[in-house]
Scaffold this motif. Sequence first.
Motif, PDB file in Angstrom:
ATOM      1  N   GLY A 344       0.776  -1.231   0.000  1.00 50.13           N
ATOM      2  CA  GLY A 344       0.000   0.000   0.000  1.00 50.13           C
ATOM      3  C   GLY A 344       0.802   1.271   0.000  1.00 50.13           C
ATOM      4  N   ASP A 345       2.119   1.178  -0.169  1.00 46.91           N
ATOM      5  CA  ASP A 345       2.932   2.386  -0.297  1.00 46.91           C
ATOM      6  C   ASP A 345       2.885   2.811  -1.763  1.00 46.91           C
ATOM      7  OD1 ASP A 345       4.701   4.433  -0.205  1.00 46.91           O
ATOM      8  OD2 ASP A 345       6.428   3.260   0.462  1.00 46.91           O
ATOM      9  N   TYR A 346       1.779   3.428  -2.154  1.00 43.04           N
ATOM     10  CA  TYR A 346       1.536   3.736  -3.563  1.00 43.04           C
ATOM     11  C   TYR A 346       2.641   4.590  -4.178  1.00 43.04           C
ATOM     12  CZ  TYR A 346      -3.285   2.050  -3.144  1.00 43.04           C
ATOM     13  OH  TYR A 346      -4.406   1.267  -2.959  1.00 43.04           O
ATOM     14  N   ALA A 347       3.221   5.480  -3.403  1.00 41.72           N
ATOM     15  CA  ALA A 347       4.197   6.419  -3.955  1.00 41.72           C
ATOM     16  C   ALA A 347       5.594   5.805  -4.120  1.00 41.72           C
ATOM     17  CB  ALA A 347       4.294   7.653  -3.057  1.00 41.72           C
ATOM     18  N   ALA A 348       5.806   4.592  -3.682  1.00 44.40           N
ATOM     19  CA  ALA A 348       7.134   3.980  -3.757  1.00 44.40           C
ATOM     20  C   ALA A 348       7.597   3.787  -5.192  1.00 44.40           C
ATOM     21  CB  ALA A 348       7.143   2.640  -3.022  1.00 44.40           C
ATOM     22  N   ASP A 349       6.672   3.696  -6.133  1.00 46.64           N
ATOM     23  CA  ASP A 349       7.039   3.506  -7.549  1.00 46.64           C
ATOM     24  C   ASP A 349       7.022   4.825  -8.316  1.00 46.64           C
ATOM     25  OD1 ASP A 349       4.352   4.027  -7.670  1.00 46.64           O
ATOM     26  OD2 ASP A 349       3.759   2.065  -8.412  1.00 46.64           O
ATOM     27  N   GLN A 350       7.101   5.929  -7.589  1.00 48.73           N
ATOM     28  CA  GLN A 350       7.135   7.282  -8.172  1.00 48.73           C
ATOM     29  C   GLN A 350       5.790   7.697  -8.756  1.00 48.73           C
ATOM     30  OE1 GLN A 350      10.078   8.891  -7.557  1.00 48.73           O
ATOM     31  NE2 GLN A 350      10.560   6.938  -6.592  1.00 48.73           N
ATOM     32  N   ALA A 351       4.714   7.080  -8.310  1.00 50.36           N
ATOM     33  CA  ALA A 351       3.376   7.442  -8.800  1.00 50.36           C
ATOM     34  C   ALA A 351       2.362   7.195  -7.699  1.00 50.36           C
ATOM     35  CB  ALA A 351       3.019   6.627 -10.037  1.00 50.36           C
ATOM     36  N   LEU A 352       1.291   7.981  -7.725  1.00 51.53           N
ATOM     37  CA  LEU A 352       0.218   7.793  -6.751  1.00 51.53           C
ATOM     38  C   LEU A 352      -1.006   7.191  -7.437  1.00 51.53           C
ATOM     39  CD1 LEU A 352      -0.528   8.153  -3.809  1.00 51.53           C
ATOM     40  CD2 LEU A 352      -1.402  10.441  -4.347  1.00 51.53           C
ATOM     41  N   TYR A 353      -1.463   7.875  -8.499  1.00 52.00           N
ATOM     42  CA  TYR A 353      -2.546   7.313  -9.307  1.00 52.00           C
ATOM     43  C   TYR A 353      -1.920   6.800 -10.615  1.00 52.00           C
ATOM     44  CZ  TYR A 353      -5.583   9.968  -6.094  1.00 52.00           C
ATOM     45  OH  TYR A 353      -6.222  10.470  -4.999  1.00 52.00           O
ATOM     46  N   THR A 354      -2.484   7.213 -11.733  1.00 53.00           N
ATOM     47  CA  THR A 354      -1.912   6.844 -13.026  1.00 53.00           C
ATOM     48  C   THR A 354      -0.694   7.715 -13.332  1.00 53.00           C
ATOM     49  OG1 THR A 354      -3.390   8.392 -14.147  1.00 53.00           O
ATOM     50  CG2 THR A 354      -4.137   6.098 -13.977  1.00 53.00           C
ATOM     51  N   VAL A 355       0.048   7.341 -14.351  1.00 50.98           N
ATOM     52  CA  VAL A 355       1.167   8.141 -14.832  1.00 50.98           C
ATOM     53  C   VAL A 355       0.996   8.343 -16.334  1.00 50.98           C
ATOM     54  CG1 VAL A 355       2.813   7.407 -13.065  1.00 50.98           C
ATOM     55  CG2 VAL A 355       2.578   6.065 -15.167  1.00 50.98           C
ATOM     56  N   GLU A 356       1.834   9.186 -16.924  1.00 50.22           N
ATOM     57  CA  GLU A 356       1.766   9.401 -18.358  1.00 50.22           C
ATOM     58  C   GLU A 356       1.950   8.082 -19.103  1.00 50.22           C
ATOM     59  OE1 GLU A 356       4.778  12.393 -18.838  1.00 50.22           O
ATOM     60  OE2 GLU A 356       3.262  13.976 -18.948  1.00 50.22           O
ATOM     61  N   ALA A 357       1.283   7.981 -20.253  1.00 47.44           N
ATOM     62  CA  ALA A 357       1.236   6.712 -20.978  1.00 47.44           C
ATOM     63  C   ALA A 357       2.616   6.227 -21.415  1.00 47.44           C
ATOM     64  CB  ALA A 357       0.316   6.827 -22.193  1.00 47.44           C
ATOM     65  N   LYS A 358       3.551   7.139 -21.622  1.00 47.72           N
ATOM     66  CA  LYS A 358       4.913   6.747 -21.995  1.00 47.72           C
ATOM     67  C   LYS A 358       5.849   6.892 -20.801  1.00 47.72           C
ATOM     68  CE  LYS A 358       5.207   7.073 -27.006  1.00 47.72           C
ATOM     69  NZ  LYS A 358       5.915   7.645 -28.172  1.00 47.72           N
ATOM     70  N   SER A 359       5.516   6.182 -19.735  1.00 44.50           N
ATOM     71  CA  SER A 359       6.343   6.153 -18.541  1.00 44.50           C
ATOM     72  C   SER A 359       6.963   4.770 -18.386  1.00 44.50           C
ATOM     73  CB  SER A 359       5.506   6.489 -17.303  1.00 44.50           C
ATOM     74  OG  SER A 359       4.958   7.786 -17.397  1.00 44.50           O
ATOM     75  N   TYR A 360       8.036   4.698 -17.638  1.00 44.56           N
ATOM     76  CA  TYR A 360       8.782   3.465 -17.452  1.00 44.56           C
ATOM     77  C   TYR A 360       9.347   2.983 -18.796  1.00 44.56           C
ATOM     78  CZ  TYR A 360       6.391   3.763 -12.971  1.00 44.56           C
ATOM     79  OH  TYR A 360       5.912   4.212 -11.776  1.00 44.56           O
ATOM     80  N   GLU A 361      10.047   1.876 -18.778  1.00 47.39           N
ATOM     81  CA  GLU A 361      10.674   1.385 -19.998  1.00 47.39           C
ATOM     82  C   GLU A 361       9.704   0.498 -20.783  1.00 47.39           C
ATOM     83  OE1 GLU A 361      13.700   2.068 -21.338  1.00 47.39           O
ATOM     84  OE2 GLU A 361      13.858   3.583 -19.756  1.00 47.39           O
ATOM     85  N   PRO A 362       9.689   0.612 -22.116  1.00 52.44           N
ATOM     86  CA  PRO A 362       8.817  -0.274 -22.913  1.00 52.44           C
ATOM     87  C   PRO A 362       9.385  -1.684 -22.957  1.00 52.44           C
ATOM     88  CG  PRO A 362      10.184   1.052 -24.360  1.00 52.44           C
ATOM     89  CD  PRO A 362      10.465   1.544 -22.969  1.00 52.44           C
ATOM     90  N   ASN A 363       8.538  -2.635 -23.361  1.00 53.30           N
ATOM     91  CA  ASN A 363       9.047  -4.005 -23.519  1.00 53.30           C
ATOM     92  C   ASN A 363       9.753  -4.131 -24.868  1.00 53.30           C
ATOM     93  OD1 ASN A 363       7.057  -4.278 -25.481  1.00 53.30           O
ATOM     94  ND2 ASN A 363       5.923  -5.897 -24.435  1.00 53.30           N
ATOM     95  N   ASP A 364      10.143  -5.326 -25.231  1.00 53.11           N
ATOM     96  CA  ASP A 364      10.954  -5.513 -26.444  1.00 53.11           C
ATOM     97  C   ASP A 364      10.164  -5.308 -27.736  1.00 53.11           C
ATOM     98  OD1 ASP A 364      13.124  -5.940 -24.872  1.00 53.11           O
ATOM     99  OD2 ASP A 364      13.230  -8.116 -25.163  1.00 53.11           O
TER     100      ASP A 364
END
Length: 453
Positions: A344-364
């Motif tokens: 339940g530590d929502y902010a641990a992944d640098q986000a609380l709710y949704t994030v921009e659609a081009k966030s984090y690394e894409p897959n292959d």
Amino acid sequence: MKKLLLLSIAFVFLLASCGSKTKGELVGVKGKKWYPEKPYGMELIPRGSFIMGKAEEDMAQVLNAPTKTVTVRSFYMDDTEITNSEYRQFVEWVKDSITRTKLAILADELGLGPDDGGIGRYAFKDADTTRASVYDKYMLDNYAGMGTTGYEERALNKKIDLIWDVAKYPDEYYAEIMIDSIYLPLEESYNGLSSIDVKKLKYKYSWMDIEAAARAKSGKRKDFIRQEELSIYPDTTVWIKDFEYSYNEPMHNDYFWHDAYSDYPVVGVTWQQAKAFCNWRTKYKNDDQKSKGKQFVNQFRLPTEAEWEYAARGGIEGGTYPWGGPYVIGDTGCFMANFKPNRGDYAADQALYTVEAKSYEPNDYNLYNMAGNVSEWTNSSYDANSYEYVSTMNPNAGSNQNARKVIRGGSWKDVAYFLQVSTRDYEYQDSARSYIGFRTVQDYMGEEDATTR
């Protein structure tokens, strides 16, 4: 002499035409050369086989995803979830179409035309519908959900910009349409703000039930054409309804329409609304293709459950997550997706709710957020036993009678288990949630080159 001249011309024409004939050979019907065009914002997912289902331990003990080797054909997929900005384009198109139609109808009733100015500038382009093609008549009847108006075959004049500034309305008739038919009544407005009546933003379309037609023993084509008409504005109240005893009013007030969230995934959209968006996107593209004299593209649609899982795996055999896995933390010590970590530590992944659609690394396959952020609608109906009976080639357990539709990928409010590429979940097709969005696919037509195999 005149008769001889006519015979000579006919003979020359006959010789010229003979050279273009098939000379009795089987040469096929010559059509336009087809060059596959990569759709904007999409990635090509090459055909292939994979092991669908829970290859790893089924920690949740749901027993609904036994492994099965399946093959899917090539298709294009959106590299991100459909964003608020992209879905707003759909909403704006429907709003503009309805507004223009109402203005044109009133102008026609008043006998006003472009030369009369004011609302007359929005009059129908051509009163003579006899010259409209069957396609034109169908598409003109297909633009928005207003019920039968009697003006379905009249072309709208879209070259004149609509005026939304109340201080610049051209005449009282224009104001009448906007105030009485487009905006909410004064008693439903507050703080001096005028708001669009979103309940009137309906989209109407038709589609053919190919599955029913193929299985029917008899019946005419019209028996399998289905008509749909539905409100298409997202349910912004999901931010309140999904979470009791929680303060989420800012998300309710701003998330869909504010530019700050334009590149975030749209939520509050039902499965039916996602299907309507696919239909509109196809029409919108093909209207442009028609204006340029190009061949139509095939339809945009929701991915099947198998297509979604295959694309999410990104070509990694046996991967737990789109990045392979089995961990949700990368080499840098950062979380790889937007979800609910650490109980339940929502902010641990640098986000609380949704994030921009081009966030984090894409897959292959260069697809973003195939795990986390928002869960995604698929075209497949949920059946716990479907893996037992679906085909091994392009499997899909689609059923119009089953209102439970498969969602995949997990969301910002889910634990890591739901982010796994093989985890199945479902929601009812008429439900809208603050954690469910979608992305679209389009079948690939043509032969792949060596670089895509």
